[in-house]
Write an enzyme that holds these catalytic residues in place. Structure first.
Site, PDB file in Angstrom:
ATOM      1  N   ASP A  30       0.842  -1.201   0.000  1.00 15.41           N
ATOM      2  CA  ASP A  30       0.000   0.000   0.000  1.00 15.41           C
ATOM      3  C   ASP A  30       0.875   1.248   0.000  1.00 15.41           C
ATOM      4  O   ASP A  30       1.960   1.253   0.579  1.00 15.41           O
ATOM      5  CB  ASP A  30      -0.906  -0.021   1.242  1.00 15.41           C
ATOM      6  CG  ASP A  30      -2.067   0.953   1.110  1.00 15.41           C
ATOM      7  OD1 ASP A  30      -2.320   1.456  -0.003  1.00 15.41           O
ATOM      8  OD2 ASP A  30      -2.729   1.213   2.135  1.00 15.41           O
ATOM      9  N   ASN A  32       1.379   3.416  -2.984  1.00 13.08           N
ATOM     10  CA  ASN A  32       1.924   3.886  -4.270  1.00 13.08           C
ATOM     11  C   ASN A  32       1.429   5.295  -4.602  1.00 13.08           C
ATOM     12  O   ASN A  32       2.205   6.151  -5.042  1.00 13.08           O
ATOM     13  CB  ASN A  32       1.479   2.963  -5.416  1.00 13.08           C
ATOM     14  CG  ASN A  32       2.097   1.585  -5.338  1.00 13.08           C
ATOM     15  OD1 ASN A  32       3.012   1.365  -4.557  1.00 13.08           O
ATOM     16  ND2 ASN A  32       1.594   0.664  -6.145  1.00 13.08           N
ATOM     17  N   GLY A  33       0.119   5.498  -4.396  1.00 11.75           N
ATOM     18  CA  GLY A  33      -0.485   6.795  -4.738  1.00 11.75           C
ATOM     19  C   GLY A  33       0.120   7.907  -3.901  1.00 11.75           C
ATOM     20  O   GLY A  33       0.503   8.975  -4.430  1.00 11.75           O
ATOM     21  N   ARG A  34       0.241   7.659  -2.594  1.00 10.54           N
ATOM     22  CA  ARG A  34       0.793   8.696  -1.701  1.00 10.54           C
ATOM     23  C   ARG A  34       2.265   8.965  -1.991  1.00 10.54           C
ATOM     24  O   ARG A  34       2.736  10.096  -1.895  1.00 10.54           O
ATOM     25  CB  ARG A  34       0.598   8.288  -0.229  1.00 10.54           C
ATOM     26  CG  ARG A  34      -0.816   8.587   0.272  1.00 10.54           C
ATOM     27  CD  ARG A  34      -1.105   7.849   1.542  1.00 10.54           C
ATOM     28  NE  ARG A  34      -1.344   6.442   1.289  1.00 10.54           N
ATOM     29  CZ  ARG A  34      -1.252   5.487   2.196  1.00 10.54           C
ATOM     30  NH1 ARG A  34      -0.903   5.793   3.427  1.00 10.54           N
ATOM     31  NH2 ARG A  34      -1.520   4.245   1.881  1.00 10.54           N
ATOM     32  N   ARG A  43      -0.441   9.506  -9.905  1.00 13.04           N
ATOM     33  CA  ARG A  43      -0.534   8.239  -9.167  1.00 13.04           C
ATOM     34  C   ARG A  43       0.106   7.077  -9.927  1.00 13.04           C
ATOM     35  O   ARG A  43       0.701   6.181  -9.343  1.00 13.04           O
ATOM     36  CB  ARG A  43      -2.012   7.886  -8.921  1.00 13.04           C
ATOM     37  CG  ARG A  43      -2.694   8.739  -7.881  1.00 13.04           C
ATOM     38  CD  ARG A  43      -4.163   8.327  -7.751  1.00 13.04           C
ATOM     39  NE  ARG A  43      -4.308   6.917  -7.381  1.00 13.04           N
ATOM     40  CZ  ARG A  43      -4.140   6.439  -6.154  1.00 13.04           C
ATOM     41  NH1 ARG A  43      -3.849   7.256  -5.165  1.00 13.04           N
ATOM     42  NH2 ARG A  43      -4.309   5.155  -5.893  1.00 13.04           N
ATOM     43  N   HIS A  47       2.578   3.669  -9.058  1.00 10.73           N
ATOM     44  CA  HIS A  47       2.389   2.247  -9.371  1.00 10.73           C
ATOM     45  C   HIS A  47       3.605   1.704 -10.121  1.00 10.73           C
ATOM     46  O   HIS A  47       4.034   0.578  -9.898  1.00 10.73           O
ATOM     47  CB  HIS A  47       1.121   2.043 -10.195  1.00 10.73           C
ATOM     48  CG  HIS A  47      -0.143   2.360  -9.432  1.00 10.73           C
ATOM     49  ND1 HIS A  47      -0.323   1.965  -8.133  1.00 10.73           N
ATOM     50  CD2 HIS A  47      -1.272   3.029  -9.788  1.00 10.73           C
ATOM     51  CE1 HIS A  47      -1.523   2.372  -7.716  1.00 10.73           C
ATOM     52  NE2 HIS A  47      -2.112   3.027  -8.696  1.00 10.73           N
ATOM     53  N   SER A  76      -7.196  -6.105  -5.489  1.00 11.65           N
ATOM     54  CA  SER A  76      -8.242  -6.747  -4.690  1.00 11.65           C
ATOM     55  C   SER A  76      -9.578  -6.677  -5.423  1.00 11.65           C
ATOM     56  O   SER A  76      -9.752  -5.891  -6.366  1.00 11.65           O
ATOM     57  CB  SER A  76      -8.367  -6.054  -3.330  1.00 11.65           C
ATOM     58  OG  SER A  76      -9.003  -4.805  -3.493  1.00 11.65           O
ATOM     59  N   ARG A  82     -11.803   1.820  -8.280  1.00 14.41           N
ATOM     60  CA  ARG A  82     -10.915   2.920  -8.688  1.00 14.41           C
ATOM     61  C   ARG A  82     -11.347   3.429 -10.065  1.00 14.41           C
ATOM     62  O   ARG A  82     -12.051   2.727 -10.793  1.00 14.41           O
ATOM     63  CB  ARG A  82      -9.470   2.426  -8.738  1.00 14.41           C
ATOM     64  CG  ARG A  82      -8.995   2.034  -7.368  1.00 14.41           C
ATOM     65  CD  ARG A  82      -7.541   1.659  -7.338  1.00 14.41           C
ATOM     66  NE  ARG A  82      -7.193   1.351  -5.962  1.00 14.41           N
ATOM     67  CZ  ARG A  82      -6.031   1.614  -5.397  1.00 14.41           C
ATOM     68  NH1 ARG A  82      -5.072   2.175  -6.095  1.00 14.41           N
ATOM     69  NH2 ARG A  82      -5.801   1.311  -4.135  1.00 14.41           N
ATOM     70  N   LEU A 142      11.516 -20.375  -5.420  1.00 15.17           N
ATOM     71  CA  LEU A 142      10.578 -19.466  -4.752  1.00 15.17           C
ATOM     72  C   LEU A 142       9.190 -19.644  -5.361  1.00 15.17           C
ATOM     73  O   LEU A 142       9.026 -19.619  -6.584  1.00 15.17           O
ATOM     74  CB  LEU A 142      11.030 -18.001  -4.928  1.00 15.17           C
ATOM     75  CG  LEU A 142      10.098 -16.944  -4.348  1.00 15.17           C
ATOM     76  CD1 LEU A 142      10.061 -17.015  -2.814  1.00 15.17           C
ATOM     77  CD2 LEU A 142      10.526 -15.536  -4.768  1.00 15.17           C
ATOM     78  N   ARG A 203      -4.798  -2.687   8.664  1.00 10.92           N
ATOM     79  CA  ARG A 203      -5.910  -3.619   8.462  1.00 10.92           C
ATOM     80  C   ARG A 203      -5.534  -4.643   7.394  1.00 10.92           C
ATOM     81  O   ARG A 203      -4.579  -4.453   6.644  1.00 10.92           O
ATOM     82  CB  ARG A 203      -7.196  -2.879   8.094  1.00 10.92           C
ATOM     83  CG  ARG A 203      -7.034  -1.856   6.996  1.00 10.92           C
ATOM     84  CD  ARG A 203      -8.352  -1.143   6.668  1.00 10.92           C
ATOM     85  NE  ARG A 203      -8.121  -0.141   5.650  1.00 10.92           N
ATOM     86  CZ  ARG A 203      -8.066   1.159   5.873  1.00 10.92           C
ATOM     87  NH1 ARG A 203      -8.272   1.647   7.077  1.00 10.92           N
ATOM     88  NH2 ARG A 203      -7.818   1.999   4.888  1.00 10.92           N
ATOM     89  N   ILE A 204      -6.359  -5.687   7.331  1.00  7.61           N
ATOM     90  CA  ILE A 204      -6.090  -6.801   6.408  1.00  7.61           C
ATOM     91  C   ILE A 204      -6.748  -6.548   5.049  1.00  7.61           C
ATOM     92  O   ILE A 204      -6.351  -7.119   4.039  1.00  7.61           O
ATOM     93  CB  ILE A 204      -6.610  -8.135   7.022  1.00  7.61           C
ATOM     94  CG1 ILE A 204      -5.818  -8.481   8.293  1.00  7.61           C
ATOM     95  CG2 ILE A 204      -6.553  -9.290   6.043  1.00  7.61           C
ATOM     96  CD1 ILE A 204      -4.448  -9.073   8.053  1.00  7.61           C
TER      97      ILE A 204
HETATM   98  C1  FPP Z   1      -1.302   0.251  -3.485  1.00  9.50           C
HETATM   99  O1  FPP Z   1      -1.131   1.630  -3.542  1.00  9.50           O
HETATM  100  C2  FPP Z   1      -1.152  -0.297  -4.791  1.00  9.50           C
HETATM  101  C3  FPP Z   1      -2.021  -1.118  -5.427  1.00  9.50           C
HETATM  102  C4  FPP Z   1      -3.231  -1.650  -4.803  1.00  9.50           C
HETATM  103  C5  FPP Z   1      -1.742  -1.437  -6.828  1.00  9.50           C
HETATM  104  C6  FPP Z   1      -1.016  -2.701  -7.193  1.00  9.50           C
HETATM  105  C7  FPP Z   1       0.391  -2.821  -6.784  1.00  9.50           C
HETATM  106  C8  FPP Z   1       1.450  -2.580  -7.581  1.00  9.50           C
HETATM  107  C9  FPP Z   1       1.322  -2.050  -8.959  1.00  9.50           C
HETATM  108  C10 FPP Z   1       2.811  -2.893  -7.054  1.00  9.50           C
HETATM  109  C11 FPP Z   1       3.496  -3.980  -7.849  1.00  9.50           C
HETATM  110  C12 FPP Z   1       2.848  -5.313  -7.841  1.00  9.50           C
HETATM  111  C13 FPP Z   1       3.290  -6.387  -8.556  1.00  9.50           C
HETATM  112  C14 FPP Z   1       2.639  -7.716  -8.404  1.00  9.50           C
HETATM  113  C15 FPP Z   1       4.415  -6.305  -9.505  1.00  9.50           C
HETATM  114  P1  FPP Z   1      -2.354   2.625  -3.511  1.00  9.50           P
HETATM  115  O2  FPP Z   1      -2.689   3.021  -4.901  1.00  9.50           O
HETATM  116  O3  FPP Z   1      -3.490   2.002  -2.752  1.00  9.50           O
HETATM  117  O4  FPP Z   1      -1.710   3.811  -2.735  1.00  9.50           O
HETATM  118  P2  FPP Z   1      -2.436   4.931  -1.851  1.00  9.50           P
HETATM  119  O5  FPP Z   1      -3.090   4.228  -0.691  1.00  9.50           O
HETATM  120  O6  FPP Z   1      -1.288   5.792  -1.406  1.00  9.50           O
HETATM  121  O7  FPP Z   1      -3.388   5.648  -2.740  1.00  9.50           O
END
Ligand code: FPP
Length: 251
Positions: A30, A32-34, A43, A47, A76, A82, A142, A203-204
């Site tokens: 979690d 990436n956006g921030r 954003r 990613h 998810s 989104r 792995l 959280r999960i």
């Molecule tokens: C979480 O950040 C990111 C995601 C739910 C997107 C998917 C993950 C990736 C692209 C990472 C790489 C994964 C693989 C399998 C190569 P968010 O967008 O929820 O961030 P925020 O909470 O800051 O907005």
């Protein structure tokens, strides 16, 4: 260490390796956006960096044999909420990740498996998943499980549906916890010993639910694109400091 020197990554790796390692680490990526927002970037750039962080970590965990099973929660069942262009971008990124890492996975013995309702994914992504899963199926260094259109409730529901249909066919003698776990999409995986969530939230979020019963939970404020080898080691060190009792008393 000692004499005021800070332990290098190699020293710390040696210590971590001398203790009990988890068999399965699951990561909720979690932030990436921030990460992007903090740099005035779109954003999507977050990613993109998130994929780089995942690539580095998979390589590190595989090379250093830190755990035989690694799970990444990439998309998810709720992530469909989104904006459509972000969803499309994420699927394109995941397809590229899978295609671009194919040779490396084969060479390094990484077995890729995608968990989730893949039938709802765009056909090019589905094709990439099927091809790379097939090509990497014998990998034993792995086991990498990537959740795409995955949800813990979805997973339990799959198990319940299979149980109902087996029962209808008269093929279900008894349904206890072990038998039910064998009907889940995660049946081939050991239960996670450690679930890590980056990005501050605690959280999960509908990731592994049934499987998380005895997992140690580790939360960090580090945003996913910044979650590097050192950050992973810190999580392992924290895990190794826990006393796992599985409902019993400490040994
Ligand atoms: C979480 O950040 C990111 C995601 C739910 C997107 C998917 C993950 C990736 C692209 C990472 C790489 C994964 C693989 C399998 C190569 P968010 O967008 O929820 O961030 P925020 O909470 O800051 O907005």
């Amino acid at each position: 260490m000692g004499r005021g020197r800070t332990a290098t990554l190699a020293d710390r790796l040696a210590v971590v390796r001398g203790r009990v390692l988890p068999r399965h680490v699951a990561l909720i990526m979690d932030g990436n956006g921030r990460w992007a927002q903090a740099r005035g970037l779109p954003r999507m750039e977050g990613h993109r960096q998130g994929v780089k962080a995942a690539e580095h970590l998979v390589r590190f965990v595989g090379e250093e044999h830190l755990c035989p099973h690694l799970s990444l929660f990439a998309f998810s069942t709720e992530n469909w909420n989104r904006p459509p262009d972000e969803v499309a971008f994420l699927f394109a990124l995941l397809e590229r990740f899978i295609r671009e890492r194919e040779e490396e996975f084969v060479e390094r013995g990484v077995c890729l498996r995608v968990l989730g309702a893949v039938e709802a994914l765009p056909p090019p992504l589905r094709r990439a998943i099927a091809e790379v899963e097939e090509r990497t199926q014998d990998g034993d260094a792995l086991h990498l499980a990537v959740g795409i259109n995955f949800g813990g409730r979805w997973s339990i529901l799959q198990g319940a549906r299979r149980a109902v249909s087996l029962a209808r066919e008269g093929k279900l003698d008894q349904l206890d916890e072990e038998a039910f776990a064998r009907l889940l999409p995660t049946a081939d995986l050991p239960e996670p010993d450690l679930i890590v969530r980056t990005g501050e939230e605690r959280r999960i979020s509908n990731f592994y639910l049934w499987e998380a019963a005895y997992a140690e939970l580790y939360f960090t404020a580090t945003l996913w694109p910044d979650f590097d080898e050192e950050a992973f080691l810190v999580a392992l060190e924290d895990f190794q400091g826990r006393r796992r009792r599985f409902g019993g008393v400490a040994a």
